[in-house]
Design an enzyme around this catalytic site. Structure first.
Site, mmCIF file in Angstrom:
data_model
loop_
_atom_site.group_PDB
_atom_site.id
_atom_site.type_symbol
_atom_site.label_atom_id
_atom_site.label_comp_id
_atom_site.label_asym_id
_atom_site.label_seq_id
_atom_site.Cartn_x
_atom_site.Cartn_y
_atom_site.Cartn_z
ATOM 1 N N GLY A 45 -96.289 59.545 -97.515
ATOM 2 C CA GLY A 45 -96.532 58.277 -96.975
ATOM 3 C C GLY A 45 -95.818 57.525 -97.294
ATOM 4 N N GLN A 50 -94.015 48.966 -97.815
ATOM 5 C CA GLN A 50 -93.212 49.012 -98.825
ATOM 6 C C GLN A 50 -91.976 48.974 -98.523
ATOM 7 O OE1 GLN A 50 -96.477 52.552 -98.563
ATOM 8 N NE2 GLN A 50 -96.956 52.143 -100.664
ATOM 9 N N CYS A 107 -100.628 55.347 -104.992
ATOM 10 C CA CYS A 107 -99.629 54.697 -104.233
ATOM 11 C C CYS A 107 -98.283 54.302 -104.401
ATOM 12 C CB CYS A 107 -100.684 53.628 -103.330
ATOM 13 S SG CYS A 107 -99.608 52.113 -102.418
ATOM 14 N N LEU A 108 -97.580 54.565 -103.525
ATOM 15 C CA LEU A 108 -96.446 54.238 -104.493
ATOM 16 C C LEU A 108 -96.217 52.567 -104.889
ATOM 17 C CD1 LEU A 108 -93.837 56.222 -102.461
ATOM 18 C CD2 LEU A 108 -94.898 57.049 -104.215
ATOM 19 N N HIS A 149 -104.043 55.923 -94.766
ATOM 20 C CA HIS A 149 -104.154 55.197 -96.062
ATOM 21 C C HIS A 149 -102.937 54.642 -95.386
ATOM 22 C CE1 HIS A 149 -102.662 54.596 -101.052
ATOM 23 N NE2 HIS A 149 -101.255 53.673 -100.085
ATOM 24 N N GLU A 150 -101.791 54.574 -94.825
ATOM 25 C CA GLU A 150 -100.802 54.107 -94.282
ATOM 26 C C GLU A 150 -101.503 53.890 -93.084
ATOM 27 O OE1 GLU A 150 -98.289 54.245 -95.968
ATOM 28 O OE2 GLU A 150 -99.165 56.792 -97.345
ATOM 29 N N HIS A 153 -101.843 50.668 -94.741
ATOM 30 C CA HIS A 153 -101.543 49.539 -94.882
ATOM 31 C C HIS A 153 -100.292 48.266 -93.812
ATOM 32 C CE1 HIS A 153 -99.577 50.443 -99.075
ATOM 33 N NE2 HIS A 153 -99.713 51.631 -98.899
HETATM 34 ZN ZN ZN Z 1 -99.729 53.343 -100.555
#
Ligand code: ZN
Length: 185
Positions: A45, A50, A107-108, A149-150, A153
């Site tokens: 995701g 991000q 998480c990226l 999670h997304e 963000h």
């Molecule tokens: Zn993340």
């Protein structure tokens, strides 16, 4: 186009995403670039913050993950998750419908950081896709975790905010390292 992924420490990650008023060619291009960026980074995701945009836009694809199952229901009928991937969620509304379950997350924007996070086992999702069509489904498992999670963000909430105090303390040095080295990779 693969975009650079913003790392922890960049203030954009703490900026709530603005509602997208219309699906413009710019939004379509952003979604396309976000998908390419997510696949390039081997993520499940990616949120607009991000890639440096504080907008209510996220993309998810759990079809590459085989060891953590996902479920999806559309109109009350169970569907094959991989036939519906990737999902693009614009201006999403998410309702938790299950009991909280802990599961591993990364998480990226936090390279090499993993922790168990408690999330609702299932959620109801309503959003627009990149064509302006309404997307509505219920989901469970990894997909439900990824959605939560997304969407966090998009609301400027990071998974470290949901870690246990013990985990966060244990990861303190690694987190500071990421924060101090942002933009230097
Ligand atoms: Zn993340």
């Amino acid at each position: 186009m693969v975009l650079p992924v913003v790392k922890y420490g960049d203030p954009i990650l703490r900026k709530k995403g603005a509602t997208v008023p219309a699906i413009t060619p710019e939004i379509k291009k952003l979604v396309k670039d976000m998908l390419e960026t997510m696949y390039d980074a081997h993520g499940v995701g990616l949120a607009a913050q991000q890639v440096g945009k504080a907008l209510q836009v996220t993309v998810i694809d759990v079809s590459g993950v085989t060891d953590r199952p996902s479920t999806m229901e559309i109109g009350g009928k169970e569907v094959d998750v991989k036939n519906h991937m990737p999902v693009t969620l614009i201006n999403p509304e998410v309702k938790a419908t299950g009991k909280p379950v802990a599961g591993p997350e990364g998480c990226l924007s936090f390279p090499e950081i993993y922790a168990d996070i408690s999330r609702s086992e299932t959620v109801d999702v309503k959003a627009l896709d990149e064509n302006g069509e309404v997307v509505q489904f219920s989901c469970g498992g990894l997909l439900a975790r990824a959605v939560q999670h997304e969407v966090d963000h998009l609301n400027a909430i990071l998974f470290i905010d949901r870690m246990t105090k013990v985990d966060k303390l244990e990861l303190k040095e690694q987190l500071e390292e990421i924060r101090n080295s942002k933009g230097e990779d």
